[in-house]
Scaffold this motif. Structure first.
Motif, PDB file in Angstrom:
ATOM      1  N   ALA A 182       0.844  -1.197   0.000  1.00 48.48           N
ATOM      2  CA  ALA A 182       0.000   0.000   0.000  1.00 48.48           C
ATOM      3  C   ALA A 182       0.873   1.238   0.000  1.00 48.48           C
ATOM      4  O   ALA A 182       1.944   1.238   0.617  1.00 48.48           O
ATOM      5  CB  ALA A 182      -0.912   0.014   1.229  1.00 48.48           C
ATOM      6  N   THR A 183       0.413   2.273  -0.687  1.00 51.76           N
ATOM      7  CA  THR A 183       1.130   3.545  -0.700  1.00 51.76           C
ATOM      8  C   THR A 183       0.148   4.690  -0.536  1.00 51.76           C
ATOM      9  O   THR A 183      -1.053   4.547  -0.807  1.00 51.76           O
ATOM     10  CB  THR A 183       1.903   3.751  -2.013  1.00 51.76           C
ATOM     11  OG1 THR A 183       0.981   3.741  -3.114  1.00 51.76           O
ATOM     12  CG2 THR A 183       2.954   2.683  -2.224  1.00 51.76           C
ATOM     13  N   VAL A 184       0.685   5.820  -0.090  1.00 48.65           N
ATOM     14  CA  VAL A 184      -0.132   7.023   0.058  1.00 48.65           C
ATOM     15  C   VAL A 184       0.713   8.226  -0.320  1.00 48.65           C
ATOM     16  O   VAL A 184       1.871   8.343   0.092  1.00 48.65           O
ATOM     17  CB  VAL A 184      -0.697   7.147   1.494  1.00 48.65           C
ATOM     18  CG1 VAL A 184       0.411   7.092   2.539  1.00 48.65           C
ATOM     19  CG2 VAL A 184      -1.544   8.395   1.653  1.00 48.65           C
ATOM     20  N   THR A 185       0.151   9.099  -1.138  1.00 43.74           N
ATOM     21  CA  THR A 185       0.882  10.289  -1.571  1.00 43.74           C
ATOM     22  C   THR A 185       0.737  11.404  -0.536  1.00 43.74           C
ATOM     23  O   THR A 185      -0.020  11.287   0.427  1.00 43.74           O
ATOM     24  CB  THR A 185       0.359  10.787  -2.917  1.00 43.74           C
ATOM     25  OG1 THR A 185      -0.976  11.312  -2.735  1.00 43.74           O
ATOM     26  CG2 THR A 185       0.320   9.667  -3.946  1.00 43.74           C
ATOM     27  N   TYR A 239      -3.415   0.164  -3.381  1.00 40.42           N
ATOM     28  CA  TYR A 239      -3.290  -1.093  -2.654  1.00 40.42           C
ATOM     29  C   TYR A 239      -3.074  -2.257  -3.615  1.00 40.42           C
ATOM     30  O   TYR A 239      -3.596  -2.252  -4.736  1.00 40.42           O
ATOM     31  CB  TYR A 239      -4.563  -1.373  -1.849  1.00 40.42           C
ATOM     32  CG  TYR A 239      -4.838  -0.390  -0.751  1.00 40.42           C
ATOM     33  CD1 TYR A 239      -5.637   0.728  -0.966  1.00 40.42           C
ATOM     34  CD2 TYR A 239      -4.302  -0.580   0.524  1.00 40.42           C
ATOM     35  CE1 TYR A 239      -5.893   1.641   0.045  1.00 40.42           C
ATOM     36  CE2 TYR A 239      -4.565   0.322   1.548  1.00 40.42           C
ATOM     37  CZ  TYR A 239      -5.347   1.420   1.297  1.00 40.42           C
ATOM     38  OH  TYR A 239      -5.596   2.324   2.310  1.00 40.42           O
ATOM     39  N   ALA A 240      -2.369  -3.258  -3.125  1.00 40.76           N
ATOM     40  CA  ALA A 240      -2.312  -4.518  -3.854  1.00 40.76           C
ATOM     41  C   ALA A 240      -3.698  -5.138  -3.828  1.00 40.76           C
ATOM     42  O   ALA A 240      -4.437  -5.003  -2.841  1.00 40.76           O
ATOM     43  CB  ALA A 240      -1.305  -5.455  -3.197  1.00 40.76           C
ATOM     44  N   ASP A 241      -4.056  -5.821  -4.887  1.00 46.56           N
ATOM     45  CA  ASP A 241      -5.385  -6.443  -4.945  1.00 46.56           C
ATOM     46  C   ASP A 241      -5.606  -7.399  -3.782  1.00 46.56           C
ATOM     47  O   ASP A 241      -6.728  -7.518  -3.269  1.00 46.56           O
ATOM     48  CB  ASP A 241      -5.541  -7.197  -6.265  1.00 46.56           C
ATOM     49  CG  ASP A 241      -5.710  -6.273  -7.463  1.00 46.56           C
ATOM     50  OD1 ASP A 241      -5.511  -6.736  -8.593  1.00 46.56           O
ATOM     51  OD2 ASP A 241      -6.017  -5.077  -7.255  1.00 46.56           O
ATOM     52  N   SER A 242      -4.548  -8.053  -3.358  1.00 52.65           N
ATOM     53  CA  SER A 242      -4.675  -9.068  -2.311  1.00 52.65           C
ATOM     54  C   SER A 242      -5.024  -8.492  -0.943  1.00 52.65           C
ATOM     55  O   SER A 242      -5.438  -9.236  -0.046  1.00 52.65           O
ATOM     56  CB  SER A 242      -3.381  -9.872  -2.207  1.00 52.65           C
ATOM     57  OG  SER A 242      -2.292  -9.017  -1.902  1.00 52.65           O
ATOM     58  N   VAL A 243      -4.853  -7.182  -0.765  1.00 48.57           N
ATOM     59  CA  VAL A 243      -5.115  -6.576   0.555  1.00 48.57           C
ATOM     60  C   VAL A 243      -6.249  -5.562   0.523  1.00 48.57           C
ATOM     61  O   VAL A 243      -6.638  -5.045   1.580  1.00 48.57           O
ATOM     62  CB  VAL A 243      -3.849  -5.921   1.132  1.00 48.57           C
ATOM     63  CG1 VAL A 243      -2.694  -6.903   1.160  1.00 48.57           C
ATOM     64  CG2 VAL A 243      -3.472  -4.645   0.393  1.00 48.57           C
ATOM     65  N   LYS A 244      -6.790  -5.284  -0.647  1.00 51.81           N
ATOM     66  CA  LYS A 244      -7.882  -4.313  -0.741  1.00 51.81           C
ATOM     67  C   LYS A 244      -9.055  -4.729   0.124  1.00 51.81           C
ATOM     68  O   LYS A 244      -9.457  -5.896   0.130  1.00 51.81           O
ATOM     69  CB  LYS A 244      -8.340  -4.175  -2.198  1.00 51.81           C
ATOM     70  CG  LYS A 244      -7.420  -3.338  -3.055  1.00 51.81           C
ATOM     71  CD  LYS A 244      -7.939  -3.237  -4.480  1.00 51.81           C
ATOM     72  CE  LYS A 244      -6.993  -2.409  -5.349  1.00 51.81           C
ATOM     73  NZ  LYS A 244      -7.439  -2.365  -6.756  1.00 51.81           N
ATOM     74  N   GLY A 245      -9.582  -3.772   0.865  1.00 49.13           N
ATOM     75  CA  GLY A 245     -10.704  -4.043   1.744  1.00 49.13           C
ATOM     76  C   GLY A 245     -10.299  -4.571   3.113  1.00 49.13           C
ATOM     77  O   GLY A 245     -11.126  -4.644   4.019  1.00 49.13           O
TER      78      GLY A 245
END
Length: 114
Positions: free
Chosen positions: A48-51, A58-64
């Motif tokens: 995951a990253t944030v500007t 997010y990586a698809d595997s961790v979304k949600g």
């Protein structure tokens, strides 16, 4: 530039963990902050990253399940990890991008196992 990560540990599937990372020593603003992970025998991958303006990825595997946030005033980034799964087991590295250069923390182990 130094990145100091904290958090991590051993939890059971379905539980929660919080990772935190503080960046120090930069004279310039941090463009992107985030987390990567590397499991045994696998390549390091983005989690995951944030500007600086709060845009997240997010990586698809961790979304949600995972949520990343940052405090620009204190140059910290936090990763909240919910509903952890055994496949989330890895060494987690915090990351900061400053003037297109990548800086890394020391890594913190997250183990999800019953």
């Amino acid at each position: 530039v130094q990145l100091q990560a904290s958090g991590g540990g051993l939890v059971q599937p379905g539980q929660f963990l919080r990772l935190s990372c503080a960046v120090s020593g930069s004279r310039f603003s941090i463009n992107v902050m985030g987390w990567y992970r590397q499991a045994p025998g696998k390549l390091r991958e983005l989690v995951a990253t944030v500007t600086s303006i709060g845009e997240t990825a997010y990586a698809d595997s961790v979304k949600g399940r995972f949520a990343v946030s940052r405090d620009n005033a204190n140059d910290t980034v936090v990763l909240h990890m919910n509903s952890l799964k055994p496949e989330d087991t890895a060494v987690y590295y915090c990351n900061a991008v400053i003037l297109s250069l990548y800086y890394w923390g020391q890594g913190t182990q997250v183990t999800v196992s019953s």
